[in-house]
Structures are given as structure tokens and as C-alpha cells.
Design a protein around this motif. Structure first.
Motif, PDB file in Angstrom:
ATOM      1  N   VAL A 133      26.190   1.332  39.607  1.00 47.92           N
ATOM      2  CA  VAL A 133      26.114   2.796  39.651  1.00 47.92           C
ATOM      3  C   VAL A 133      24.783   3.193  40.284  1.00 47.92           C
ATOM      4  CG1 VAL A 133      27.594   3.098  37.636  1.00 47.92           C
ATOM      5  CG2 VAL A 133      25.120   3.086  37.337  1.00 47.92           C
ATOM      6  N   ASP A 134      24.821   4.250  41.082  1.00 49.69           N
ATOM      7  CA  ASP A 134      23.635   4.733  41.797  1.00 49.69           C
ATOM      8  C   ASP A 134      23.234   6.117  41.317  1.00 49.69           C
ATOM      9  OD1 ASP A 134      23.556   2.471  43.383  1.00 49.69           O
ATOM     10  OD2 ASP A 134      24.630   3.377  45.062  1.00 49.69           O
ATOM     11  N   PHE A 135      21.955   6.258  40.952  1.00 55.32           N
ATOM     12  CA  PHE A 135      21.367   7.563  40.649  1.00 55.32           C
ATOM     13  C   PHE A 135      20.618   8.058  41.883  1.00 55.32           C
ATOM     14  CE2 PHE A 135      21.721   5.603  36.493  1.00 55.32           C
ATOM     15  CZ  PHE A 135      21.973   6.649  35.621  1.00 55.32           C
ATOM     16  N   ILE A 136      20.677   9.363  42.144  1.00 52.34           N
ATOM     17  CA  ILE A 136      19.853   9.982  43.185  1.00 52.34           C
ATOM     18  C   ILE A 136      18.704  10.692  42.482  1.00 52.34           C
ATOM     19  CG2 ILE A 136      19.797  11.587  45.136  1.00 52.34           C
ATOM     20  CD1 ILE A 136      21.673   9.151  45.493  1.00 52.34           C
ATOM     21  N   THR A 137      17.488  10.211  42.697  1.00 52.12           N
ATOM     22  CA  THR A 137      16.340  10.781  41.983  1.00 52.12           C
ATOM     23  C   THR A 137      15.574  11.810  42.802  1.00 52.12           C
ATOM     24  OG1 THR A 137      14.875   8.978  42.697  1.00 52.12           O
ATOM     25  CG2 THR A 137      16.081   8.666  40.626  1.00 52.12           C
ATOM     26  N   THR A 182      19.672   1.831  41.522  1.00 55.44           N
ATOM     27  CA  THR A 182      20.953   1.164  41.298  1.00 55.44           C
ATOM     28  C   THR A 182      20.924   0.313  40.036  1.00 55.44           C
ATOM     29  OG1 THR A 182      21.370   1.074  43.686  1.00 55.44           O
ATOM     30  CG2 THR A 182      22.655  -0.423  42.290  1.00 55.44           C
ATOM     31  N   TYR A 183      21.889   0.568  39.147  1.00 56.95           N
ATOM     32  CA  TYR A 183      22.040  -0.239  37.925  1.00 56.95           C
ATOM     33  C   TYR A 183      23.238  -1.170  38.094  1.00 56.95           C
ATOM     34  CZ  TYR A 183      18.416   2.303  35.480  1.00 56.95           C
ATOM     35  OH  TYR A 183      17.198   2.810  35.094  1.00 56.95           O
ATOM     36  N   LYS A 184      23.088  -2.416  37.618  1.00 55.73           N
ATOM     37  CA  LYS A 184      24.031  -3.474  37.964  1.00 55.73           C
ATOM     38  C   LYS A 184      24.779  -4.078  36.783  1.00 55.73           C
ATOM     39  CE  LYS A 184      21.129  -4.782  41.908  1.00 55.73           C
ATOM     40  NZ  LYS A 184      20.396  -5.888  42.567  1.00 55.73           N
ATOM     41  N   ASP A 185      24.466  -3.664  35.580  1.00 55.69           N
ATOM     42  CA  ASP A 185      25.163  -4.204  34.408  1.00 55.69           C
ATOM     43  C   ASP A 185      26.023  -3.086  33.817  1.00 55.69           C
ATOM     44  OD1 ASP A 185      26.046  -5.368  32.101  1.00 55.69           O
ATOM     45  OD2 ASP A 185      24.081  -6.033  31.395  1.00 55.69           O
ATOM     46  N   ILE A 186      27.279  -3.044  34.234  1.00 56.13           N
ATOM     47  CA  ILE A 186      28.190  -1.964  33.863  1.00 56.13           C
ATOM     48  C   ILE A 186      29.383  -2.576  33.115  1.00 56.13           C
ATOM     49  CG2 ILE A 186      29.464   0.047  34.689  1.00 56.13           C
ATOM     50  CD1 ILE A 186      26.451  -0.012  35.472  1.00 56.13           C
ATOM     51  N   ARG A 187      29.615  -2.142  31.883  1.00 56.33           N
ATOM     52  CA  ARG A 187      30.627  -2.786  31.044  1.00 56.33           C
ATOM     53  C   ARG A 187      31.753  -1.821  30.682  1.00 56.33           C
ATOM     54  NH1 ARG A 187      26.459  -6.280  27.153  1.00 56.33           N
ATOM     55  NH2 ARG A 187      24.930  -6.654  28.843  1.00 56.33           N
ATOM     56  N   LEU A 188      32.963  -2.355  30.675  1.00 60.51           N
ATOM     57  CA  LEU A 188      34.143  -1.580  30.322  1.00 60.51           C
ATOM     58  C   LEU A 188      34.145  -1.317  28.824  1.00 60.51           C
ATOM     59  CD1 LEU A 188      36.924  -0.340  31.069  1.00 60.51           C
ATOM     60  CD2 LEU A 188      37.908  -2.618  30.717  1.00 60.51           C
ATOM     61  N   VAL A 189      34.276  -0.039  28.457  1.00 63.67           N
ATOM     62  CA  VAL A 189      34.258   0.377  27.053  1.00 63.67           C
ATOM     63  C   VAL A 189      35.658   0.766  26.579  1.00 63.67           C
ATOM     64  CG1 VAL A 189      33.350   2.080  25.422  1.00 63.67           C
ATOM     65  CG2 VAL A 189      31.876   1.161  27.229  1.00 63.67           C
ATOM     66  N   TYR A 228      12.853  -1.178  42.105  1.00 65.38           N
ATOM     67  CA  TYR A 228      14.274  -1.002  41.790  1.00 65.38           C
ATOM     68  C   TYR A 228      14.868   0.205  42.523  1.00 65.38           C
ATOM     69  CZ  TYR A 228      11.804   2.077  38.553  1.00 65.38           C
ATOM     70  OH  TYR A 228      10.943   3.012  38.023  1.00 65.38           O
ATOM     71  N   GLN A 229      14.132   0.752  43.488  1.00 68.46           N
ATOM     72  CA  GLN A 229      14.611   1.893  44.254  1.00 68.46           C
ATOM     73  C   GLN A 229      14.782   1.521  45.718  1.00 68.46           C
ATOM     74  OE1 GLN A 229      11.409   4.698  43.455  1.00 68.46           O
ATOM     75  NE2 GLN A 229      12.649   5.762  41.905  1.00 68.46           N
ATOM     76  N   LYS A 230      15.585   2.319  46.418  1.00 66.08           N
ATOM     77  CA  LYS A 230      15.705   2.192  47.862  1.00 66.08           C
ATOM     78  C   LYS A 230      15.782   3.584  48.477  1.00 66.08           C
ATOM     79  CE  LYS A 230      20.752   1.635  47.778  1.00 66.08           C
ATOM     80  NZ  LYS A 230      21.884   0.745  48.082  1.00 66.08           N
ATOM     81  N   ILE A 231      15.474   3.656  49.766  1.00 65.75           N
ATOM     82  CA  ILE A 231      15.516   4.922  50.506  1.00 65.75           C
ATOM     83  C   ILE A 231      16.663   4.863  51.500  1.00 65.75           C
ATOM     84  CG2 ILE A 231      14.231   6.550  51.934  1.00 65.75           C
ATOM     85  CD1 ILE A 231      12.864   6.045  49.295  1.00 65.75           C
TER      86      ILE A 231
END
Length: 711
Positions: free
Chosen positions: A119-123, A185-192, A164-167
Motif C-alpha cells: 500500500v502507498d501513502f502520499i505524504t 510504501t508498506y509491504k506487510d499487508i495481511r488478509l483480515v 522508506y520514501q520515494k519521489i
């Protein structure tokens, strides 16, 4: 009485005028004045503020394509069922079919990891047009592209993001402006949790793009982070992410004309095309692509209806192919109904009257599109071949591998990527079924394509029945279909062993008739079409940039927003029903009673789980019923959305979550090209239905305890 009628008319006129062209606004440049006139109670800074917590901190791009939102202080994510579909499928087997049965973790220890999902956040967002276009005056073509790339690389290098950021720098308004995005970008995403497909995909293909709708299209994931709340690869030691902001969930009743806005990552729109481009899409390009998918979907459906294992394996592929197929059909109808071509022609004449220089631009665009047309049509047919036939897609991948080996450009990284892509295909591939698909799309291509674009002798492929015999015979001994062995293994038994001896594999592949068939198609396409269509498109794109600038300079009364390009956007409107055809009126809200009305026991599209039926029969609705006494399921509004907005939060005037965007009304799918407030409606799952399913159906109250629910 007259005063009341006048007031209602005035309100309607304001809304229609405000949304004449829709709008997918960059969140740092939202039309705050208009949003407040329509009913918004918060400020633009509440939506996006790079310096403090705001709604943007609860909205993410999910797995590179959809949108999701954070709905708890423990990183709980809500997105569509169809956005999480591949992940739900990946955890499913015939014996443990999560697609059919649904899945609900009993606690955080039961949440399932999904390797590769991000998942990607826009900061932060900044306009950087000056930096990117510096020194480009007078340049065109490859020289212009090279200078823009040089300036972009220099800008990115000059920035100092965290590790941990990119442009990312994105063009807007066809390259007339540029914006820089800071992404985390966060890389550990789990199905709930996910409801069964009988809820999450209720109505399946029949109801896709259709209103009235009764689909609980949602699934739930959770973001995990390291002990410092920063992005990290999957680890059992990771902890739930603590967001800067999460969305409160409102279960208040909705009323027609309530203000709403949608915040997400719309994929692609082309709102500023000339009339001639829209006419080509409507009469040539869309019909061509629809025709290829017609034969594919019919062939797959015949097998899926009688074989459960095939249904599971092909569920995601079928949905992917049918999604665009149905959308294009609605797009054609909507463009015709809204007189999109005529309106654009009138708009062009209005612009020319104000600025005569625009006539030269429009005339040249008309000429270029007409000259490009036969090549563009061939591209439309050709590009659909590997999208529909996995056998041809495999032939393309293996053929490219042979070329890379022979010209010395193959690398370990490219080989690893190829194996990964192949493994994805083979996981759910049936050679015999795909042979039938391949045979039929080849016949269609042979019959529909002018002789000048076909390989020599391709008339032999006009008969689908004969093609089936041919392709099935080839597949029996083909390495790429798994029928043949190389290096003592098949692609199914040991793909690494297949690639162990490169020379032996390349020799086998070069003699494979399926690869030779696709290579013949590809070489002919490259020779007759590729350079032509690209050359015309390069000229069109340059003129479109000019045309866009001329529109913005000339039409001073119109507020322009950039076309969608998978960047974060805000769109807004009102909760609204519709009147798509003569004597046809749709309300804005559907209910659980409508689910039961459509119920067909055992049907793959309209079956209803017994527990949901029991809840309906006992009227065990709790706080989730509305003033009608029923549970609201879906609702529509005038928000301007597109693909990529799937999973986007629908928010009320105060920024509370009231729904989950998942579709558009079929009569208005042309909104990617021509937004019409009379026809265009986005479709959302009501938060009352989402929470009702979690609470009453799934008995997953531990998840509700995380949320802030506004009653």
C-alpha cells in the motif's frame, strides 16, 4: 408554493452547473468554494495537509491498482472484495474455498500474509512545472522527451526523502504541468476478513456495471510495520501500523442530495479529447475489443458452469476479461445517449470562435485520426489476442525469452521475472480449455482483419473448428502448454529444471509451432502497423498538448482539472438517483430486501447464504436498519469516478466514511471520456451493510471494537 418550486429548481441548476464537467481534482487544488456551496462542512486542509494529520493519511493505493482506507487506530484497511479477490483466491483450495465460504480471522494471529502486496501513502504533493520544463522551449519530439527526463532525474536527485520514501514526478494536462509526489510504501499487508462471494460478488457478471445493485463488495486487510511504525518486509515480529489518521464510520441515514466526496486513485480518463477521437472510440475501437472478448467469455463460461475446479481457477481471469468488455458496451451507449461527439464538436466551434488559431489544431487532429484509423483498429484487434488467449500470452513470453538469449540481453533478473510471470499463469491454466479460446480468437482475427495486416496464408485460420484441432494437436507436444518436456521436465513439474539448460530450451522453443504462430503474427503486426500507429500517435500527442493549452487559455469560464493518471484525487457530488431512459427512474438506495428478491438458489451469481436469509427472515438488523426498517446495501451519487477508484472511501460533509466505492452505473460508464451529470453515477456499498455483515453475519465483533462508529 411557487417559491418552493423556484428554490428546488435553483438548487438543481446549481448542482448541474457545478458538475457540468465532473472533476477529479488534485487534493492540493480542490475547488473548496464549490464543495462548500454543495454542502461540505470541513476545509480543504482537513482533506490534504502535508504538515499535519489529515484525511489523506487514511487513504492508500492498494496493491498498485485499487484504493483502500484505514478505519481503525490499528491499521485496519477496507477495500473492495474485487480488489482483494486475487489474494482471497490465493489462500483458497477446493477443500478450503475462501471465495465460496468467506474468511474471518478470529484475532490478529489468524490474519493471513500476502507476499508482494503493498500500500502507498502520499505524504506530499508539489507543483514542479518550472523545474521540469526548464530549458525545453523550442524543443520537440525525442529532444523534448530527453530534456524532460534529464530535468526530472535532476529534480528527484535533488530531493532528500527518507529511506522508506520515494519521489515520483507525474505530467498533468498532457504535459503542460508537472507534479511531484512523496510516496511511502508498506509491504506487510495481511488478509483480515472477506464475505463469501455470494455477498462480496453478488450479481457477479449480470449485475456488473448495473443499477440497481445489491453487492457487499468489501474485504478487509491490515497494515503491519516494524517496531518504529515504519515500512518493513513481512515478519512475524511486525506490529499493526498506527496511522496518523483513520476514518470514523457513519451509519446515519442518507438523504437524496446529501453532499459526498470520494478520495482515491482514479486510473485513467481522457476528458479533453477532440470529437473525432471520441467518434473513433465509439464506432471502431470499442466494438473491435468487445467482439474478441465475446467469444472468450462464452467459451470460458461453458466450462465454468459445469466444472467447479475450473470455476475456481478461472474466476479471477473471467472477471478481469468481462469487466472491460461490459464497460465498453456501456461506454458506447452512454456516448451515443449523451451526444458526446456532437457536444464536443459544438465546444470546438465555440473555442474557434474565441480563438481562430484553434481551427488549425482541430483540423490537424481530424486529419491525423482519420489517417491513423486503419492502423489503430488493427492494433485494437491484435492487442486483444494475448489478453484473451493465455496460450498466445505464453508464446509471447517464451518468444521474447528466445530473442533475449540470442541477442545477449537476457539477465538473471529478467529470467527470475519471467519465471514468476509464468508461474502465475500456469497456476490457473487449463491447456485444453485455452486451446478452444485460442482457436476462436484466431478465427475472429483472420475474418475481421484486412488482408494487408495478416501474415501470408492466414486465411487458413478462418475456421474456429479446424483451429481447435490444430491448436490442441500442437499443445500435446508443446513445452509452453506443459504438454512437452525439455531438460527432462515439464513447466508444471519443475520450471527451474526446464530452464536449466538454456541452449536445449531455446532449440525446443524455436521449433514450437505455437511460438512460430505468434511470432508470425507479431512480425506482421510490427511490419505493417506498429511504427505507423506510433508515428501518428506521436503527432497526435504533441497536438493534444497544444489543444489542451489552448482550451485552458481560451475558455476562461471553465475550471479545468487534469485527467486521471493513477494519482491521488478528490471528486465530489451529491447522493442522487437517476432517470437514464424514458419512463425509467432509479432511486438512490437499495436494501437487503432486494438481495432476497434476486435470490436464485444454487445460482453462481444470485445464490444467498442461508445465514443471510435467516437474518432477513428474523429482521435481526440491530442498529443497521434505516428509517425504512430495512438494511441499506448500495447507493448512488454523482461523484466522477473511474477504475482505480475501486475501494475508495465515500465521505460525508464532515469527512466520515459513509460508503465504499466499487462501480459505476452502466448508462454512465462513458464518464472516462465524457462526464454527463444526468447519466453518470458512481455506486457504493453502504457502511451500514458493511458493518451489518461484519457484526451479524460474520460475528466478527472484535473488528467493530477497533472502529469509531458514529450512530
Amino acid at each position: 408554493m411557487k417559491k418552493i418550486l423556484l428554490s428546488a429548481f435553483a438548487l438543481s441548476a446549481v448542482m448541474t452547473l457545478a458538475q457540468q464537467y465532473g472533476g477529479m481534482w488534485i487534493p492540493t487544488e480542490v475547488n473548496e468554494k464549490e464543495m462548500k456551496e454543495l454542502g461540505m462542512k470541513i476545509s480543504a486542509k482537513d482533506i490534504f495537509d502535508p504538515n499535519k494529520a489529515s484525511i489523506k493519511d487514511a487513504v492508500v493505493q492498494f496493491d498498485g491498482g485499487c484504493t483502500a482506507e484505514i478505519i481503525s487506530p490499528k491499521g485496519l484497511l477496507l477495500t473492495n472484495h474485487h480488489c482483494g479477490y486475487d489474494n482471497i483466491q490465493s489462500h483458497s483450495t477446493v477443500d478450503n474455498d475462501l471465495l465460496t465460504n468467506g474468511f474471518w480471522a478470529k484475532d490478529m494471529n489468524g490474519e493471513l500474509p500476502n507476499p508482494g502486496v503493498t500500500v502507498d501513502f502520499i505524504t506530499d504533493i508539489k507543483e514542479v512545472t518550472g523545474q521540469i520544463l526548464s530549458g525545453t522551449q523550442g524543443l520537440s519530439g525525442k529532444e523534448l522527451d530527453a530534456k524532460i527526463k534529464q530535468n526530472t532525474d535532476a529534480y528527484i536527485t535533488s530531493q532528500k526523502p527518507e529511506s522508506y520514501q520515494k519521489i515520483s514526478v507525474k505530467p498533468m494536462y498532457y504535459g503542460n504541468k508537472y507534479y511531484a509526489y512523496v510516496i511511502e510504501t508498506y509491504k506487510d499487508i495481511r488478509l483480515v476478513g472477506a464475505p463469501p462471494s455470494a455477498i462480496g460478488k453478488y450479481g457477479s457478471d449480470t449485475d456488473n456495471w448495473v443499477w440497481p445493485r445489491h453487492t457487499g463488495d468489501f474485504s478487509m486487510f491490515r497494515i503491519y510495520a516494524d517496531k518504529n511504525n515504519k515500512p518493513a518486509e513481512y515478519s512475524k515480529d511486525n506490529i499493526p501500523y498506527t496511522p496518523k489518521h483513520f476514518l470514523p464510520i457513519s451509519i446515519k441515514d442518507k438523504k437524496e442530495d446529501d453532499f459526498t466526496f470520494v478520495f482515491g486513485f482514479p486510473g485513467r480518463t481522457t476528458e479533453y479529447l477532440p470529437a473525432v477521437a471520441v467518434e473513433k472510440i465509439m464506432t471502431e475501437i470499442d466494438p473491435a475489443m468487445i467482439s474478441v472478448r465475446d467469444v472468450t467469455l462464452k467459451t470460458l463460461d461453458e466450462k465454468m458452469r459445469v466444472d467447479n475446479a475450473t470455476r475456481i481457477k478461472y474466476a479471477s481471469k473471467y472477471a478481469r476479461i468481462s469487466n472491460a468488455w461490459k464497460k465498453w458496451q456501456g461506454e458506447i451507449e452512454g456516448l451515443k445517449k449523451s451526444n458526446a461527439v456532437g457536444k464536443k464538436q459544438q465546444y470546438e466551434q465555440m473555442l474557434i470562435a474565441k480563438n481562430p488559431a484553434i481551427k488549425t489544431t482541430v483540423d490537424n487532429l481530424n486529419r491525423l485520426y482519420q489517417e491513423q484509423a486503419p492502423y489503430a483498429l488493427n492494433r485494437a484487434y491484435y492487442s486483444e489476442l494475448p489478453r484473451n488467449s493465455e496460450t498466445l500470452a505464453l508464446a509471447s513470453l517464451f518468444g521474447s525469452y528466445v530473442e533475449a538469449v540470442e541477442n545477449g540481453t537476457s539477465s538473471q533478473k529478467s529470467l527470475d521475472n519471467l519465471k514468476s510471470r509464468l508461474s502465475e499463469i500456469y497456476k490457473d491454466y487449463e491447456s485444453g480449455l485455452d486451446a478452444k479460446v485460442t482457436a476462436k480468437v484466431l478465427a475472429l482475427y483472420a475474418n475481421k482483419t484486412p488482408q494487408q495486416f495478416l501474415p501470408s496464408g492466414f486465411d487458413n485460420y478462418k475456421d474456429a473448428g479446424q483451429n481447435t484441432v490444430t491448436v490442441e494437436n500442437w499443445a500435446k507436444n508443446s513445452v509452453i502448454t506443459g504438454g512437452g518436456t525439455v531438460n527432462g521436465a515439464t513447466v508444471y513439474s519443475d520450471i527451474n529444471k526446464v530452464f536449466a539448460d538454456q541452449n536445449t530450451l531455446v532449440k525446443a522453443l524455436k521449433n514450437d509451432p505455437l511460438i512460430q504462430l505468434y511470432a508470425n503474427l507479431k512480425n506482421t503486426y510490427v511490419k505493417t502497423t506498429q511504427d505507423k500507429v506510433t508515428a501518428y500517435q506521436t503527432e497526435i500527442d504533441a497536438l493534444q498538448k497544444t489543444f489542451m493549452a489552448q482550451q485552458m487559455e481560451t475558455d476562461k469560464e471553465r475550471k479545468f482539472f487534469p485527467d486521471a493518471n493513477s494519482t491521488l484525487r478528490v471528486t465530489y457530488g451529491k447522493v442522487k438517483g437517476s432517470n437514464p431512459r424514458d419512463a425509467v427512474t432509479y432511486g438512490y438506495q437499495t436494501h437487503l430486501a432486494g438481495v432476497i428478491e434476486k435470490y436464485i438458489p444454487g445460482d453462481y451469481e444470485f445464490n444467498v447464504p442461508q445465514k443471510l436469509i435467516s437474518l432477513y427472515n428474523t429482521k435481526d438488523y440491530g442498529v443497521y436498519k434505516d428509517k425504512s426498517g430495512d438494511v441499506p446495501v448500495n447507493f448512488t451519487a454523482t461523484n466522477h469516478t473511474t477504475g482505480g477508484n475501486s475501494g475508495s472511501p465515500a465521505l460525508d460533509a464532515y469527512g466520515n466514511l459513509i460508503g465504499l466505492n466499487f462501480d459505476r452505473q452502466w448508462e454512465g460508464t462513458m464518464s472516462d471520456i465524457n462526464y454527463d451529470p444526468k447519466l453518470c453515477r458512481n455506486i457504493m456499498v453502504d457502511t451500514k451493510y458493511i458493518l451489518f455483515v461484519i457484526d451479524k453475519y460474520a460475528d466478527a465483533k472484535w473488528l467493530l471494537n477497533e472502529m469509531k462508529i458514529i450512530k
